[in-house]
Structure formats: structure tokens, C-alpha cells
Design a protein around this motif. Structure first.
Motif, PDB file in Angstrom:
ATOM      1  N   UNK A   1       0.806  -1.120  -0.084  1.00  0.00           N
ATOM      2  CA  UNK A   1      -0.018  -0.026  -0.092  1.00  0.00           C
ATOM      3  C   UNK A   1       0.783   1.399  -0.064  1.00  0.00           C
ATOM      4  N   UNK A   2       0.301   2.402  -0.649  1.00  0.00           N
ATOM      5  CA  UNK A   2       1.112   3.575  -0.584  1.00  0.00           C
ATOM      6  C   UNK A   2       1.610   4.210   0.676  1.00  0.00           C
ATOM      7  N   UNK A   3       0.759   4.089   1.771  1.00  0.00           N
ATOM      8  CA  UNK A   3       0.760   4.339   3.239  1.00  0.00           C
ATOM      9  C   UNK A   3       0.536   3.210   4.071  1.00  0.00           C
ATOM     10  N   UNK A   4       1.621   2.827   4.973  1.00  0.00           N
ATOM     11  CA  UNK A   4       1.362   1.556   5.610  1.00  0.00           C
ATOM     12  C   UNK A   4       1.613   2.107   7.232  1.00  0.00           C
ATOM     13  N   UNK A   5       1.526   1.116   8.041  1.00  0.00           N
ATOM     14  CA  UNK A   5       1.682   1.208   9.472  1.00  0.00           C
ATOM     15  C   UNK A   5       3.168   1.902   9.518  1.00  0.00           C
ATOM     16  N   UNK A   6       3.196   3.144  10.392  1.00  0.00           N
ATOM     17  CA  UNK A   6       4.373   3.655  10.770  1.00  0.00           C
ATOM     18  C   UNK A   6       5.352   2.826  11.770  1.00  0.00           C
ATOM     19  N   UNK A   7       6.482   2.587  11.417  1.00  0.00           N
ATOM     20  CA  UNK A   7       7.375   1.861  12.217  1.00  0.00           C
ATOM     21  C   UNK A   7       8.839   2.524  12.201  1.00  0.00           C
ATOM     22  N   UNK A   8       9.515   2.753  10.944  1.00  0.00           N
ATOM     23  CA  UNK A   8      10.947   3.083  11.247  1.00  0.00           C
ATOM     24  C   UNK A   8      10.949   4.654  11.148  1.00  0.00           C
ATOM     25  N   UNK A   9      12.271   4.821  12.154  1.00  0.00           N
ATOM     26  CA  UNK A   9      12.585   6.380  12.407  1.00  0.00           C
ATOM     27  C   UNK A   9      13.639   6.679  11.291  1.00  0.00           C
ATOM     28  N   UNK A  10      14.043   5.591  10.431  1.00  0.00           N
ATOM     29  CA  UNK A  10      14.894   5.720   9.551  1.00  0.00           C
ATOM     30  C   UNK A  10      15.430   4.426   8.816  1.00  0.00           C
ATOM     31  N   UNK A  11      15.774   4.619   7.500  1.00  0.00           N
ATOM     32  CA  UNK A  11      16.114   3.314   6.881  1.00  0.00           C
ATOM     33  C   UNK A  11      17.350   3.458   6.138  1.00  0.00           C
ATOM     34  N   UNK A  12      18.145   2.393   6.111  1.00  0.00           N
ATOM     35  CA  UNK A  12      19.360   2.288   5.127  1.00  0.00           C
ATOM     36  C   UNK A  12      19.162   1.098   4.072  1.00  0.00           C
ATOM     37  N   UNK A  13      18.676   1.444   2.739  1.00  0.00           N
ATOM     38  CA  UNK A  13      17.991   0.417   1.760  1.00  0.00           C
ATOM     39  C   UNK A  13      19.192   0.308   0.898  1.00  0.00           C
ATOM     40  N   UNK A  14      19.596  -0.916   0.444  1.00  0.00           N
ATOM     41  CA  UNK A  14      20.436  -1.343  -0.558  1.00  0.00           C
ATOM     42  C   UNK A  14      19.736  -1.998  -1.442  1.00  0.00           C
ATOM     43  N   UNK A  15      18.414  -2.114  -1.741  1.00  0.00           N
ATOM     44  CA  UNK A  15      17.641  -2.938  -2.374  1.00  0.00           C
ATOM     45  C   UNK A  15      16.883  -2.476  -3.518  1.00  0.00           C
TER      46      UNK A  15
END
Length: 325
Positions: free
Chosen positions: A206-220
Motif C-alpha cells: 500500500x502507498x501508506x502503511x503502519x508507521x514503524x521506522x525512524x530511519x532506513x538504510x536501503x541497498x535493495x
């Protein structure tokens, strides 16, 4: 004569470790004896010909190298200096460092931090240096330890492994996303406080989902990045640096205009010298050299082609250091 991992296309693609001489080296004002190199995802793409990484033929693979200056026409460097090279198109348009010798441009090099040996610097390599650039980007956005959970995707890869180690040492609660159930103990040893299945992020969401992460490091990238953004908390930040799942970004603007999420692009290839030096200084301060041993496999140059195929098959965790001499 010296050994190099040479990629050729005339017209068929070929990759082989063979003997070459100094006449095979490209233009440049600094020649180094390469003490160690490494295998990154981009190296594996080039060596296996899975993606058009190489744009000049023949090519010596290897976007990273650490070694000792033996000849220099650059005012910045003299014989005997210990240096590190990351990126700048090396291994793509300029012959690289999976070789016993390389000729490079002086402005591409930084001084190897005294905290690291050549092997340790390559255990970090572009993957670890990129992880540090991601951490710096999050810090510039204002992310602080204790703010909440930080998600790291592609967790058993080079970027993910070092990112977990760095963020954990800095006091963050790190959640690792992986599809490898057998590597949970490894990720916990790096500092992950929780582990989720990458399948939770890799399918359309979904475009908006349950808020969880304060930050993300994404290599994918791809759906994983889109879902990570959709789950990031109000005012949070996502540092994006890779495309292991794909280059596409099937998302909407919703997280950015309704939650104020920041998407921070992180480029390691052409990053300016000052930022590189800051990243390596922080790596020397914030990354335990002993921890590098637990996430590093060491191989010889003659083993690098087979290792590249294993990396592309998802059979490698952490970092691979390549002995070049």
C-alpha cells in the motif's frame, strides 16, 4: 609482469586472470602496488557480464583497491604512501584494482587511515564506505540514537552488514531484513536487535502503511524501497544506495507529502574528496576492526571469478577481500 583479472569483449565476453605488463596500464599520475582489493556487487555484475557495467574494453575489474604508491607525478602523493581507492569509474571506464598493480589519478585517492591495514580497508571497501555515507546522510537529517527502530535491508550483504555494525555501535536499535534464515545469528552478532523476513517488504504494498521506522538504510530498491518509505514514521528519513532487487521505484508521493519522509540518495562513486575523508575518518572511529574478521572472507585473485558468480547467486554474506599479490 603482474596478474590482473581482465574482462574482454571481442566480440564475445570473457573474464580471465592473466599476466600483463605495465604497458597494459591506463593513463594516470600515480602507480600503486595493490596490496588488497575486494568484490562488490558492481564487480560481480561486471565479472559475470550480468549488467553493462563496463564501458571501455579491455577492462581490469575492481572498483576498490588499497596499496602503496610506487611512482607518483602528483604533488599529493609520494612513493611509500598508503592509499585507498573507491569508485570514480575505476573498473568501469578506467582499469581497476583486481590486479597486483594499478595506475590511477592522484585526486581519486585518499590516505588509508592508520587504524586499518590494507586487508581491513578492503574488508570495508566501497560497501562499507557506502554504509558510512548512509549513516552520515541520516545524521545530517537529524536522526539520533534512541529515536526509534532503524531498518537495514539487504542485511547480509556488504552494505547491510557494515551498516548494522555502525548503527548498533552508535546506539541505534537496528532491524535487519533478510531472506536467509540461516544467518540470523550472524546478523545478531553484528548488532541487529530484531530480524524480519525480506518477503515482508519485497512484494507490492500500500502507498501508506503502519508507521514503524525512524530511519532506513536501503541497498535493495524496487518494491523493498517503496515499502520501506511507506512504513517510515512522520519526519523520518530513508537513505537509498542500491538496486539489488531492481532499479525501479514503484511508489507514490504519499509518504513524502503526508508524512514528511525524506528520501536521501547516496552516491559513493563520485562523492567529493572531503566527504570521502569524513566517511573514512568516521569508519576508523566507529567500526571495530576486530568485527571485520567476522564479516570477511579472504580469497586469492585466481578465485575471484568463481566468487563473483557465487555473489550473484546470493551465496555470499558480508565482505570478500581479494589478495592481489
Amino acid at each position: 609482469m603482474f596478474k590482473a583479472l581482465v574482462l574482454e569483449k571481442n566480440p564475445e565476453f570473457g573474464a580471465a586472470v592473466r599476466e600483463v605488463d605495465d604497458a597494459f596500464l591506463p593513463e594516470g599520475d600515480v602507480t600503486i602496488e595493490v596490496d588488497a582489493s575486494t568484490l562488490n556487487y558492481k564487480d560481480a555484475l561486471a565479472i559475470t557480464n550480468r549488467s553493462p557495467v563496463v564501458r571501455s574494453w579491455p577492462m581490469v575489474a575492481g572498483i576498490d583497491g588499497s596499496g602503496t604508491v610506487v611512482e607518483s607525478a602528483s604533488a599529493r602523493w609520494k612513493a611509500g604512501d598508503a592509499v585507498v581507492l573507491n569508485g570514480f569509474g575505476v573498473g568501469e571506464t578506467h582499469k581497476g584494482c583486481l590486479a597486483s598493480r594499478a595506475r590511477l589519478k592522484g585526486e581519486w585517492l585518499i590516505r588509508r587511515p592508520p587504524a586499518f591495514s590494507a586487508k581491513q580497508a578492503m574488508a570495508i571497501g566501497t560497501a562499507g564506505y557506502t554504509a558510512m555515507l548512509c549513516v552520515l546522510a541520516l545524521e545530517r537529517h537529524g536522526v539520533k540514537a534512541g529515536d526509534g527502530e532503524v531498518l537495514v535491508t539487504g542485511a547480509t550483504g556488504g552494505v547491510g552488514s557494515v551498516a548494522i555494525a555502525l548503527l548498533s555501535k552508535l546506539g541505534h536499535r537496528v532491524v535487519a531484513a533478510t531472506g536467509k534464515a540461516s544467518e540470523h545469528e550472524y546478523l545478531q552478532s553484528l548488532g541487529a536487535t530484531a530480524i524480519i523476513d525480506r518477503a515482508e517488504l519485497s512484494a507490492p504494498g500500500k502507498p501508506l502503511q503502519k508507521e514503524r521506522w525512524t530511519a532506513v538504510v536501503d541497498a535493495v530498491g524496487s518494491h523493498t524501497l517503496a515499502n520501506a518509505c511507506a512504513q517510515t514514521r512522520y519526519g523520518g528519513a530513508v537513505a537509498a544506495c542500491g538496486l539489488a532487487q531492481g532499479m525501479d521505484f514503484p511508489a507514490t508521493v504519499a509518504p513524502f507529502i503526508l508524512r514528511g519522509v525524506a528520501l536521501l540518495g547516496v552516491d559513493s562513486v563520485m562523492a567529493p574528496l572531503a566527504l570521502r575523508e569524513q566517511a573514512w575518518a568516521r569508519l576508523a572511529r566507529d567500526l571495530d576492526p576486530k568485527l571485520l574478521e567476522s564479516l570477511t572472507t579472504e580469497i586469492g585473485l585466481d578465485e575471484a571469478i568463481d566468487a563473483a558468480h557465487r555473489l550473484m547467486a546470493g551465496q555470499v554474506k558480508g565482505r570478500i577481500v581479494v589478495r592481489t599479490r
